[in-house]
Design a protein around this motif. Structure first.
Motif, mmCIF file in Angstrom:
data_model
loop_
_atom_site.group_PDB
_atom_site.id
_atom_site.type_symbol
_atom_site.label_atom_id
_atom_site.label_comp_id
_atom_site.label_asym_id
_atom_site.label_seq_id
_atom_site.Cartn_x
_atom_site.Cartn_y
_atom_site.Cartn_z
ATOM 1 N N ALA A 1 -99.081 -11.597 41.517
ATOM 2 C CA ALA A 1 -100.485 -11.164 41.633
ATOM 3 C C ALA A 1 -100.732 -10.540 43.006
ATOM 4 O O ALA A 1 -100.201 -11.009 44.007
ATOM 5 C CB ALA A 1 -101.411 -12.357 41.427
ATOM 6 N N PRO A 2 -101.572 -9.517 43.072
ATOM 7 C CA PRO A 2 -101.885 -8.907 44.381
ATOM 8 C C PRO A 2 -102.603 -9.889 45.298
ATOM 9 O O PRO A 2 -102.471 -9.812 46.515
ATOM 10 C CB PRO A 2 -102.784 -7.719 44.020
ATOM 11 N N ASP A 3 -103.362 -10.813 44.720
ATOM 12 C CA ASP A 3 -104.098 -11.804 45.510
ATOM 13 C C ASP A 3 -103.849 -13.177 44.876
ATOM 14 O O ASP A 3 -104.579 -13.599 43.957
ATOM 15 C CB ASP A 3 -105.598 -11.457 45.500
ATOM 16 N N PRO A 4 -102.813 -13.892 45.349
ATOM 17 C CA PRO A 4 -102.427 -15.164 44.700
ATOM 18 C C PRO A 4 -103.542 -16.209 44.731
ATOM 19 O O PRO A 4 -103.670 -16.999 43.807
ATOM 20 C CB PRO A 4 -101.224 -15.642 45.518
ATOM 21 N N ARG A 5 -104.355 -16.188 45.792
ATOM 22 C CA ARG A 5 -105.438 -17.174 45.859
ATOM 23 C C ARG A 5 -106.459 -16.900 44.745
ATOM 24 O O ARG A 5 -106.879 -17.811 44.029
ATOM 25 C CB ARG A 5 -106.137 -17.110 47.224
ATOM 26 N N ALA A 6 -106.821 -15.635 44.595
ATOM 27 C CA ALA A 6 -107.780 -15.273 43.544
ATOM 28 C C ALA A 6 -107.184 -15.525 42.158
ATOM 29 O O ALA A 6 -107.887 -15.961 41.238
ATOM 30 C CB ALA A 6 -108.182 -13.808 43.700
#
Ligand SMILES: Cc1ncc(COP(=O)(O)OP(=O)(O)O)c(N)n1
Ligand SMILES: Cc1nc(C(=O)O)sc1CCOP(=O)(O)O
Ligand SMILES: [Mg+2]
Length: 267
Positions: A240-245
């Motif tokens: 994912a480009p933003d693992p937290r999101a």
């Protein structure tokens, strides 16, 4: 001579090593999908901030020394995220018993790895050992007494996935649900004596079960309707480009799916 170790007590309930763990979202790491080994600790850190409750370090390449250095880096990143959030997130090692023992981390083994019973007896009693389960027959064998049972099973695969192609046949949500129910019904297992986990992914008893293989934001709701304690993902977070999101979205969809009425009942 009798063996008084707690994990050897025949007919007694096994200690509940997984109590208090948030099993709803379990991340298995992958250096390739994450953009290289060096990127993995940062992704694990972000993923825990986003809501991941369990991390497994998986790296099929390199020798045990290289793996151990990598696992330490991931475990330290997870520990930093835990300090910041006040959460406790267990870290598992994939396959490598000696590394898990050396580092004092939990261990996950599959059906074609070191046999579960051997792994369990070689691991310190306070550390968890997870086992992949691909069929009813494998679950029956894993739960057949006497002796310890897994602390958690990876119900695998729920769906076919490009991340791992040498899997057993896909179980589908119905198969995953059946296996999770059977695991929970096992009363001498890790959770056999436990109370409910306080709403963070625990069934009321038995062995915990997470579903792996093809779990994405688009499919997670179908698993929320099962008895699984949680979902286990690789690509949905590692790529994912933003693992937290990505982690936050998976948790949100799991929770949203849980709040839907069971099939056939009015909303
Ligand atoms: C939680 C969880 N479930 C299943 C697996 C798969 O384990 P295995 O079949 O041994 O395959 P590898 O991951 O070792 O390739 C898992 N790792 N974690
Ligand atoms: C590590 C692993 N084990 C599986 C099994 O079926 O045993 S499937 C799998 C990979 C799951 O990857 P993704 O979340 O990207 O589909
Ligand atoms: Mg394995």
């Amino acid at each position: 001579m009798s063996d008084a170790r707690p994990d050897r007590a025949v007919g007694e309930a096994q200690r509940d090593r997984g109590a208090g763990v948030d099993w709803r979202l379990y991340l298995v790491t992958d250096p390739h999908l994450g953009g290289g080994r060096d990127a993995v600790p940062g992704i694990a850190y972000e993923a825990v901030l986003g809501g991941v409750g369990v991390v497994q370090v998986r790296d099929k390449e390199g020798d045990d020394d290289e793996f151990a250095i990598h696992a330490v880096a991931v475990a330290e990143a997870v520990a930093r995220a835990c300090t910041e959030t006040g959460r406790v997130v267990p870290v598992f090692v994939n396959d490598r018993l000696d590394v898990a023992r050396e580092l004092g981390l939990h261990l996950h083994v599959g059906q074609r790895d070191i046999p579960f019973a051997r792994a369990r007896s070689a691991m310190p009693d306070h550390l968890m050992v997870g086992l992949s389960i691909e069929s009813d027959a494998q679950l029956g064998a894993a739960l057949a007494g006497p002796g310890p049972v897994p602390d958690v099973i990876g119900v695998s695969p729920v769906w076919a996935t490009a991340t791992k192609t040498d899997t057993a046949a896909a179980l589908g949500p119905e198969g995953a649900d059946r296996l999770a129910r059977a695991a929970h019904a096992h009363r001498s297992g890790g959770g056999g004596v436990r109370e409910a986990d306080g709403g963070v992914g625990g069934a009321a008893g038995g062995v915990r079960a997470v579903g792996i293989g093809g779990v994405t934001p688009a499919t997670v709701a179908r698993l929320a309707a099962t008895e699984l304690d949680g979902i286990c993902v690789v690509s949905a977070i590692m790529a994912a480009p933003d693992p937290r999101a990505a982690a936050a979205e998976l948790i949100a969809r799991w929770e949203a799916g849980k709040s839907l009425p069971p099939k056939g009942e009015p909303a």
